[in-house]
Design a protein around this motif. Sequence first.
Motif, PDB file in Angstrom:
ATOM      1  N   SER A   9       0.829  -1.191   0.000  1.00 38.27           N
ATOM      2  CA  SER A   9       0.000   0.000   0.000  1.00 38.27           C
ATOM      3  C   SER A   9       0.875   1.258   0.000  1.00 38.27           C
ATOM      4  N   ARG A  10       2.030   1.139   0.625  1.00 37.24           N
ATOM      5  CA  ARG A  10       2.963   2.268   0.641  1.00 37.24           C
ATOM      6  C   ARG A  10       4.377   1.744   0.493  1.00 37.24           C
ATOM      7  N   VAL A  11       5.187   2.474  -0.218  1.00 32.53           N
ATOM      8  CA  VAL A  11       6.592   2.092  -0.335  1.00 32.53           C
ATOM      9  C   VAL A  11       7.439   3.344  -0.518  1.00 32.53           C
ATOM     10  N   ILE A  12       8.550   3.343   0.190  1.00 32.55           N
ATOM     11  CA  ILE A  12       9.537   4.411   0.034  1.00 32.55           C
ATOM     12  C   ILE A  12      10.814   3.758  -0.470  1.00 32.55           C
ATOM     13  N   CYS A  13      11.354   4.261  -1.538  1.00 29.21           N
ATOM     14  CA  CYS A  13      12.570   3.663  -2.074  1.00 29.21           C
ATOM     15  C   CYS A  13      13.574   4.751  -2.426  1.00 29.21           C
ATOM     16  N   LYS A  14      14.804   4.325  -2.550  1.00 29.97           N
ATOM     17  CA  LYS A  14      15.863   5.264  -2.916  1.00 29.97           C
ATOM     18  C   LYS A  14      15.906   5.440  -4.422  1.00 29.97           C
ATOM     19  N   SER A  15      16.303   6.608  -4.833  1.00 29.52           N
ATOM     20  CA  SER A  15      16.427   6.902  -6.246  1.00 29.52           C
ATOM     21  C   SER A  15      17.388   5.914  -6.902  1.00 29.52           C
ATOM     22  N   GLY A  16      16.976   5.375  -8.039  1.00 31.36           N
ATOM     23  CA  GLY A  16      17.813   4.418  -8.766  1.00 31.36           C
ATOM     24  C   GLY A  16      17.450   2.964  -8.533  1.00 31.36           C
ATOM     25  N   THR A  17      16.661   2.706  -7.530  1.00 38.70           N
ATOM     26  CA  THR A  17      16.256   1.328  -7.250  1.00 38.70           C
ATOM     27  C   THR A  17      14.950   1.011  -7.963  1.00 38.70           C
ATOM     28  N   SER A  18      14.564  -0.271  -7.926  1.00 41.40           N
ATOM     29  CA  SER A  18      13.332  -0.716  -8.581  1.00 41.40           C
ATOM     30  C   SER A  18      12.306  -1.141  -7.548  1.00 41.40           C
ATOM     31  N   LYS A  66      10.643   1.348 -18.613  1.00 34.79           N
ATOM     32  CA  LYS A  66      10.710   1.867 -17.242  1.00 34.79           C
ATOM     33  C   LYS A  66       9.621   1.250 -16.373  1.00 34.79           C
ATOM     34  N   PHE A  67       8.478   1.037 -16.943  1.00 34.46           N
ATOM     35  CA  PHE A  67       7.349   0.467 -16.214  1.00 34.46           C
ATOM     36  C   PHE A  67       7.083  -0.921 -16.792  1.00 34.46           C
ATOM     37  N   LEU A  68       7.700  -1.914 -16.177  1.00 33.90           N
ATOM     38  CA  LEU A  68       7.601  -3.284 -16.669  1.00 33.90           C
ATOM     39  C   LEU A  68       6.354  -3.954 -16.122  1.00 33.90           C
ATOM     40  N   ILE A  69       5.576  -4.523 -16.994  1.00 35.87           N
ATOM     41  CA  ILE A  69       4.343  -5.177 -16.584  1.00 35.87           C
ATOM     42  C   ILE A  69       4.419  -6.649 -16.956  1.00 35.87           C
ATOM     43  N   ASN A  70       4.058  -7.468 -15.974  1.00 37.64           N
ATOM     44  CA  ASN A  70       4.015  -8.909 -16.181  1.00 37.64           C
ATOM     45  C   ASN A  70       2.665  -9.434 -15.723  1.00 37.64           C
ATOM     46  N   HIS A  71       2.016 -10.199 -16.589  1.00 37.84           N
ATOM     47  CA  HIS A  71       0.693 -10.750 -16.245  1.00 37.84           C
ATOM     48  C   HIS A  71       0.768 -12.245 -16.472  1.00 37.84           C
ATOM     49  N   ALA A  72       1.426 -12.920 -15.533  1.00 38.32           N
ATOM     50  CA  ALA A  72       1.779 -14.325 -15.726  1.00 38.32           C
ATOM     51  C   ALA A  72       0.630 -15.285 -15.467  1.00 38.32           C
ATOM     52  N   SER A  73      -0.374 -14.844 -14.734  1.00 36.13           N
ATOM     53  CA  SER A  73      -1.505 -15.730 -14.461  1.00 36.13           C
ATOM     54  C   SER A  73      -2.794 -14.929 -14.554  1.00 36.13           C
ATOM     55  N   LEU A  76      -2.993 -12.480 -11.361  1.00 32.43           N
ATOM     56  CA  LEU A  76      -1.887 -11.658 -10.887  1.00 32.43           C
ATOM     57  C   LEU A  76      -1.235 -10.869 -12.008  1.00 32.43           C
ATOM     58  N   SER A  77      -1.129  -9.567 -11.771  1.00 30.79           N
ATOM     59  CA  SER A  77      -0.345  -8.693 -12.656  1.00 30.79           C
ATOM     60  C   SER A  77       0.617  -7.908 -11.783  1.00 30.79           C
ATOM     61  N   THR A  78       1.812  -7.694 -12.271  1.00 31.99           N
ATOM     62  CA  THR A  78       2.783  -6.909 -11.521  1.00 31.99           C
ATOM     63  C   THR A  78       3.287  -5.741 -12.355  1.00 31.99           C
ATOM     64  N   LEU A  79       3.530  -4.647 -11.657  1.00 33.53           N
ATOM     65  CA  LEU A  79       4.106  -3.446 -12.267  1.00 33.53           C
ATOM     66  C   LEU A  79       5.423  -3.176 -11.558  1.00 33.53           C
ATOM     67  N   THR A  80       6.509  -3.137 -12.293  1.00 28.10           N
ATOM     68  CA  THR A  80       7.813  -2.824 -11.722  1.00 28.10           C
ATOM     69  C   THR A  80       8.281  -1.478 -12.243  1.00 28.10           C
ATOM     70  N   VAL A  81       8.499  -0.572 -11.305  1.00 30.58           N
ATOM     71  CA  VAL A  81       9.043   0.742 -11.653  1.00 30.58           C
ATOM     72  C   VAL A  81      10.561   0.606 -11.565  1.00 30.58           C
ATOM     73  N   THR A  82      11.234   0.648 -12.683  1.00 26.67           N
ATOM     74  CA  THR A  82      12.679   0.438 -12.699  1.00 26.67           C
ATOM     75  C   THR A  82      13.413   1.763 -12.609  1.00 26.67           C
ATOM     76  N   GLU A  87      10.507  11.957  -9.567  1.00 28.18           N
ATOM     77  CA  GLU A  87       9.322  12.306 -10.369  1.00 28.18           C
ATOM     78  C   GLU A  87       8.394  11.128 -10.604  1.00 28.18           C
ATOM     79  N   ASP A  88       8.843   9.912 -10.255  1.00 27.85           N
ATOM     80  CA  ASP A  88       7.973   8.733 -10.344  1.00 27.85           C
ATOM     81  C   ASP A  88       7.095   8.589  -9.105  1.00 27.85           C
ATOM     82  N   SER A  89       7.342   9.416  -8.112  1.00 26.72           N
ATOM     83  CA  SER A  89       6.520   9.371  -6.903  1.00 26.72           C
ATOM     84  C   SER A  89       5.075   9.685  -7.277  1.00 26.72           C
TER      85      SER A  89
END
Lengths: 117, 108
Positions: A9-18, A66-73, A76-82, A87-89
């Motif tokens: 629901s919430r995530v804080i990450c460092k710049s440059g991480t995924s 940059k926004f990788l989407i996988n819908h393997a089943s 379930l769908s996943t969005l990875t912000v690489t 500015e992606d916040s």
Amino acid sequence: GAVVSQHPSRVICKSGTSVKIECRSLDFQATTMFWYRQFPKQSLMLMATSNEGSKATYEQGVEKDKFLINHASLTLSTLTVTSAHPEDSSFYICSASPGTGLNTEAFFGQGTRLTVV
Amino acid sequence: GQQVMQIPQYQHVQEGEDFTTYCNSSTTLSNIQWYKQRPGGHPVFLIQLVKSGEVKKQKRLTFQFGEAKKNSSLHITATQTTDVGTYFCAVHTGKLIFGQGTTLQVKP
């Protein structure tokens, strides 16, 4: 109604991480899921359509690498912000529908508030 | 692509007053859906309209679809503080496209 669960629901990450965001349909199968981004006091902007078993369809101006989407089943769908940058916040929300066709209501996940520091 | 324009962007009312938000399109719409998003929450489906001139009611909420299927409105009678939130119209064209939303504030 149908239930769509989104995590985290919430995530804080460092710049440059995924960061990976998961979207699950808990009580129905969804061949298609949608990913939106919402900036404060703005509307939901469709980023991409996630298709089970095939490549996602991205909206104009959204970087697919940059926004990788996988819908393997079907649930379930996943969005990875690489290589996330401040500015992606934003608030990222997924949606899915139990049925197909135009006259189908959408059920939304709780959303993920991403903060990149 | 198909777009819908929604007005007003914000509306502040006194509790008990009525509220209306409008959604307009330059092209004919096959359907229109309405969603409510509470502050900090996610959109929740309210209703869908598909027929020309259709009117649907949910307690104090009245939804209309124009005869030409190019506009729609949501009217709330005698607003309550629980009505606070942002109301979005959306069009389903195989993907769901949202209007800009109207944020409703209700003063008790």
